[in-house]
Design an enzyme around this catalytic site. Structure first.
Site, PDB file in Angstrom:
ATOM      1  N   ARG A  12      46.966   3.942  22.646  1.00 50.52           N
ATOM      2  CA  ARG A  12      47.604   3.528  23.893  1.00 50.52           C
ATOM      3  C   ARG A  12      47.633   2.009  24.049  1.00 50.52           C
ATOM      4  O   ARG A  12      48.450   1.472  24.772  1.00 50.52           O
ATOM      5  CB  ARG A  12      46.859   4.131  25.100  1.00 50.52           C
ATOM      6  CG  ARG A  12      46.994   5.628  25.226  1.00 50.52           C
ATOM      7  CD  ARG A  12      46.130   6.162  26.363  1.00 50.52           C
ATOM      8  NE  ARG A  12      46.520   5.681  27.672  1.00 50.52           N
ATOM      9  CZ  ARG A  12      47.447   6.238  28.447  1.00 50.52           C
ATOM     10  NH1 ARG A  12      48.107   7.303  28.036  1.00 50.52           N
ATOM     11  NH2 ARG A  12      47.726   5.746  29.638  1.00 50.52           N
ATOM     12  N   ARG A  48      48.529  -7.532  19.755  1.00 51.71           N
ATOM     13  CA  ARG A  48      49.647  -8.457  19.570  1.00 51.71           C
ATOM     14  C   ARG A  48      49.191  -9.799  19.040  1.00 51.71           C
ATOM     15  O   ARG A  48      48.171 -10.328  19.481  1.00 51.71           O
ATOM     16  CB  ARG A  48      50.369  -8.671  20.902  1.00 51.71           C
ATOM     17  CG  ARG A  48      50.957  -7.379  21.472  1.00 51.71           C
ATOM     18  CD  ARG A  48      51.739  -7.699  22.721  1.00 51.71           C
ATOM     19  NE  ARG A  48      52.372  -6.537  23.280  1.00 51.71           N
ATOM     20  CZ  ARG A  48      52.098  -6.060  24.494  1.00 51.71           C
ATOM     21  NH1 ARG A  48      51.190  -6.658  25.257  1.00 51.71           N
ATOM     22  NH2 ARG A  48      52.725  -5.002  24.953  1.00 51.71           N
ATOM     23  N   ARG A  97      37.242  14.173  32.283  1.00 49.80           N
ATOM     24  CA  ARG A  97      36.604  12.982  32.797  1.00 49.80           C
ATOM     25  C   ARG A  97      37.213  12.701  34.158  1.00 49.80           C
ATOM     26  O   ARG A  97      38.437  12.808  34.334  1.00 49.80           O
ATOM     27  CB  ARG A  97      36.848  11.818  31.827  1.00 49.80           C
ATOM     28  CG  ARG A  97      35.895  10.693  32.013  1.00 49.80           C
ATOM     29  CD  ARG A  97      34.482  11.083  31.650  1.00 49.80           C
ATOM     30  NE  ARG A  97      33.591   9.941  31.852  1.00 49.80           N
ATOM     31  CZ  ARG A  97      32.305  10.054  32.126  1.00 49.80           C
ATOM     32  NH1 ARG A  97      31.751  11.233  32.231  1.00 49.80           N
ATOM     33  NH2 ARG A  97      31.558   8.974  32.271  1.00 49.80           N
ATOM     34  N   ARG A 136      36.619  -0.923  36.158  1.00 53.77           N
ATOM     35  CA  ARG A 136      37.622  -1.912  36.545  1.00 53.77           C
ATOM     36  C   ARG A 136      37.653  -2.086  38.050  1.00 53.77           C
ATOM     37  O   ARG A 136      37.207  -1.212  38.791  1.00 53.77           O
ATOM     38  CB  ARG A 136      39.008  -1.559  36.000  1.00 53.77           C
ATOM     39  CG  ARG A 136      39.419  -0.116  36.175  1.00 53.77           C
ATOM     40  CD  ARG A 136      40.695   0.183  35.350  1.00 53.77           C
ATOM     41  NE  ARG A 136      40.960   1.616  35.361  1.00 53.77           N
ATOM     42  CZ  ARG A 136      41.912   2.210  34.652  1.00 53.77           C
ATOM     43  NH1 ARG A 136      42.691   1.518  33.870  1.00 53.77           N
ATOM     44  NH2 ARG A 136      42.076   3.516  34.725  1.00 53.77           N
ATOM     45  N   GLU A 162      36.288   1.211  40.279  1.00 52.49           N
ATOM     46  CA  GLU A 162      36.506   2.532  39.665  1.00 52.49           C
ATOM     47  C   GLU A 162      35.283   2.935  38.844  1.00 52.49           C
ATOM     48  O   GLU A 162      34.921   2.241  37.899  1.00 52.49           O
ATOM     49  CB  GLU A 162      37.760   2.462  38.788  1.00 52.49           C
ATOM     50  CG  GLU A 162      38.090   3.763  38.090  1.00 52.49           C
ATOM     51  CD  GLU A 162      39.453   3.742  37.398  1.00 52.49           C
ATOM     52  OE1 GLU A 162      40.332   2.964  37.805  1.00 52.49           O
ATOM     53  OE2 GLU A 162      39.615   4.510  36.438  1.00 52.49           O
ATOM     54  N   TYR A 207      47.181  13.884  27.982  1.00 54.90           N
ATOM     55  CA  TYR A 207      47.047  12.553  28.588  1.00 54.90           C
ATOM     56  C   TYR A 207      48.452  12.011  28.847  1.00 54.90           C
ATOM     57  O   TYR A 207      48.896  11.065  28.211  1.00 54.90           O
ATOM     58  CB  TYR A 207      46.282  11.675  27.597  1.00 54.90           C
ATOM     59  CG  TYR A 207      45.663  10.396  28.124  1.00 54.90           C
ATOM     60  CD1 TYR A 207      46.070   9.792  29.308  1.00 54.90           C
ATOM     61  CD2 TYR A 207      44.650   9.779  27.395  1.00 54.90           C
ATOM     62  CE1 TYR A 207      45.482   8.622  29.751  1.00 54.90           C
ATOM     63  CE2 TYR A 207      44.058   8.611  27.824  1.00 54.90           C
ATOM     64  CZ  TYR A 207      44.487   8.031  29.009  1.00 54.90           C
ATOM     65  OH  TYR A 207      43.906   6.865  29.424  1.00 54.90           O
ATOM     66  N   ASP A 226      51.467  10.117  30.740  1.00 52.58           N
ATOM     67  CA  ASP A 226      51.801   9.134  31.753  1.00 52.58           C
ATOM     68  C   ASP A 226      52.848   9.775  32.666  1.00 52.58           C
ATOM     69  O   ASP A 226      53.409  10.826  32.352  1.00 52.58           O
ATOM     70  CB  ASP A 226      52.374   7.871  31.092  1.00 52.58           C
ATOM     71  CG  ASP A 226      51.285   7.109  30.340  1.00 52.58           C
ATOM     72  OD1 ASP A 226      50.128   7.126  30.804  1.00 52.58           O
ATOM     73  OD2 ASP A 226      51.593   6.506  29.295  1.00 52.58           O
TER      74      ASP A 226
HETATM   75  N1  UDP Z   1      40.126   0.599  26.709  1.00 50.61           N
HETATM   76  C1  UDP Z   1      39.032  -0.216  26.452  1.00 50.61           C
HETATM   77  N2  UDP Z   1      38.956  -1.431  27.068  1.00 50.61           N
HETATM   78  C2  UDP Z   1      39.878  -1.875  27.937  1.00 50.61           C
HETATM   79  C3  UDP Z   1      40.997  -1.059  28.207  1.00 50.61           C
HETATM   80  C4  UDP Z   1      41.092   0.183  27.584  1.00 50.61           C
HETATM   81  O1  UDP Z   1      38.154   0.167  25.683  1.00 50.61           O
HETATM   82  O2  UDP Z   1      39.752  -2.996  28.467  1.00 50.61           O
HETATM   83  C5  UDP Z   1      40.213   1.911  26.017  1.00 50.61           C
HETATM   84  C6  UDP Z   1      39.483   3.013  26.804  1.00 50.61           C
HETATM   85  O3  UDP Z   1      38.926   3.915  25.873  1.00 50.61           O
HETATM   86  C7  UDP Z   1      40.601   3.651  27.592  1.00 50.61           C
HETATM   87  C8  UDP Z   1      41.746   3.598  26.572  1.00 50.61           C
HETATM   88  O4  UDP Z   1      41.555   2.336  25.922  1.00 50.61           O
HETATM   89  O5  UDP Z   1      40.295   4.979  27.959  1.00 50.61           O
HETATM   90  C9  UDP Z   1      43.131   3.709  27.151  1.00 50.61           C
HETATM   91  O6  UDP Z   1      43.312   2.695  28.131  1.00 50.61           O
HETATM   92  P1  UDP Z   1      44.375   2.825  29.314  1.00 50.61           P
HETATM   93  O7  UDP Z   1      44.405   1.524  30.028  1.00 50.61           O
HETATM   94  O8  UDP Z   1      45.643   3.341  28.769  1.00 50.61           O
HETATM   95  O9  UDP Z   1      43.690   3.924  30.239  1.00 50.61           O
HETATM   96  P2  UDP Z   1      44.108   4.485  31.691  1.00 50.61           P
HETATM   97  O10 UDP Z   1      44.770   3.368  32.455  1.00 50.61           O
HETATM   98  O11 UDP Z   1      45.002   5.668  31.452  1.00 50.61           O
HETATM   99  O12 UDP Z   1      42.801   4.863  32.292  1.00 50.61           O
END
Ligand code: UDP
Length: 378
Positions: free
Chosen positions: A178, A182, A256, A287, A309, A356, A358
């Site tokens: 996901r 870059r 989860r 976050r 969160e 999962y 979106d």
């Molecule tokens: N992830 C991470 N660090 C970050 C952001 C994401 O390790 O700073 C990993 C984490 O395992 C997360 C996954 O990448 O579950 C997917 O991130 P995404 O932002 O897509 O998750 P969502 O917003 O769906 O919770």
């Protein structure tokens, strides 16, 4: 309780259920009853206005609409316009702020370098050489071969352990996919978003419009079980978890969940950004959301709202499927059992498909299912 007669009973008023309700009522002119266990529509896509600050926030975590699927956008744009928001995420590690997903700037800042794109790419190639694999078996293997150990340990490993409550070796590599990596300055979060933004008037308006046909009736605070006798219907579209529906007969699916803690701050701005990630273990939350930044076009007061969160185990409020082999096997047993024993039940959505998704994927799946219903069910 009096009997409810309907052509389609839809269980759950999230995106999947409401898109199908809209299609079935408007295109097939059939009667639809939606039952929803919460007291509001929209599933986890629900937005509301915080009373004290006037700020619109997403009750179940920030939802940013993004898609590269033109069909999905052609459909959704009938129900909303989007603002100009483009998602960017920051990550706070050892008191410093970095760009996330990892880009050229993150690499230069983290390693205190001044690389151009090619130099950064070669530098990371060198770091990942010893981890390279043809078929990475899990999240950790995939992450290490993409970004190497240092970046993984700082930004990913602990965040992932907090988020999923699991060792990343026990998680599927698809979760890491996901995140883009870059070697340029692009700091937008999503990989290929052609269309991106936040609904101008919030998410809840979309759901009200989706269900505005008088053929659709939404009943709140109502649970569903297979023995329910007071609803007479031809078809059931079930969008909840399958293990719960079938009394956990093949075991529990792992989910989860997350909890949110809101706080009002008496100043205009807290963190300059709608989301800042906290990958370190010393913070229990993953976050902090600051929803005023989702709607920069609005005039808000000099107060801001922040929402921390906290990931946790809670199967009553499922958010994220733990999509490993064990759970996929359990899920496929439930799916097979349902299709063999309940011919009039159609399933779909993030919870029922244990996927999962979106938001755009959920809408695409609902539109596909509608085509199936139109062809096969009269
Ligand atoms: N992830 C991470 N660090 C970050 C952001 C994401 O390790 O700073 C990993 C984490 O395992 C997360 C996954 O990448 O579950 C997917 O991130 P995404 O932002 O897509 O998750 P969502 O917003 O769906 O919770």
């Amino acid at each position: 309780m009096k009997k409810i007669k309907t052509d389609f009973l839809i269980v759950g008023s999230g995106l999947y259920g409401c898109v199908l309700a809209e299609r079935i009522a408007n295109k097939l002119k059939k009667k639809v009853t939606i039952i929803e266990k919460r007291n509001h529509i929209g599933g986890n896509c629900y937005s509301e206005i915080d009373k004290l600050t006037g700020i619109e926030f997403h009750k179940y975590g920030s939802h940013i609409f993004h898609t590269s699927n033109k069909n999905v956008w052609n459909y959704l744009k009938k129900f909303t316009s989007l603002n100009n928001y483009k998602h960017q995420v920051l990550s706070k590690y050892k008191s410093k702020i970095y760009q996330m997903p990892i880009n050229l700037k993150t690499i230069n800042q983290f390693y205190d370098k001044n690389f151009n794109s090619l130099e950064a790419e070669n530098f990371i190639k060198n770091k990942t050489k010893k981890f390279r694999k043809k078929n990475p078996k899990n999240f950790e293997e995939k992450a290490l071969m993409q970004i190497g150990q240092d970046l993984y340990k700082a930004f990913i490993k602990n965040y992932t352990e907090k988020q999923w409550g699991k060792n990343p070796k026990k998680l599927p590599s698809s979760i890491f996919n996901r995140l883009p990596l870059r070697f340029n300055d692009n700091k937008t979060y999503f990989k290929n978003a052609l269309i991106e933004g936040i609904p101008l008037n919030g998410y809840t308006e979309i759901f009200k419009k989706l269900t505005s046909n008088p053929l659709i009736n939404v009943i709140y605070k109502k649970n569903f079980n297979l023995r329910q006798k007071n609803i007479v219907n031809n078809y059931i579209i079930y969008t909840g978890p399958l293990d719960k529906l079938l009394g956990y007969k093949f075991g529990k699916l792992e989910w989860r969940s997350v909890k949110f803690k809101k706080k009002i701050i008496n100043k205009k701005n807290f963190q300059d950004n709608s989301v800042v990630n906290y990958p370190e273990k010393k913070y229990k939350f993953t976050r902090i959301h600051e929803p005023r930044h989702l709607h920069e076009e609005r005039k808000y007061k000099n107060k801001t709202l922040i929402i921390k969160e906290y990931p946790q185990l809670n199967n009553d409020e499922p958010y994220y499927p733990v999509n490993n082999i064990k759970n996929r096997l359990i899920h496929s047993k439930y799916r097979k059992y349902l299709s063999n024993n309940y011919k009039n039940i159609i399933i779909g959505g993030r919870l029922a498909d244990y996927a999962y998704y979106d938001m755009d994927m959920t809408i695409a799946a609902a539109l596909n299912k509608f085509n199936y219903i139109k062809k096969n069910i009269k």
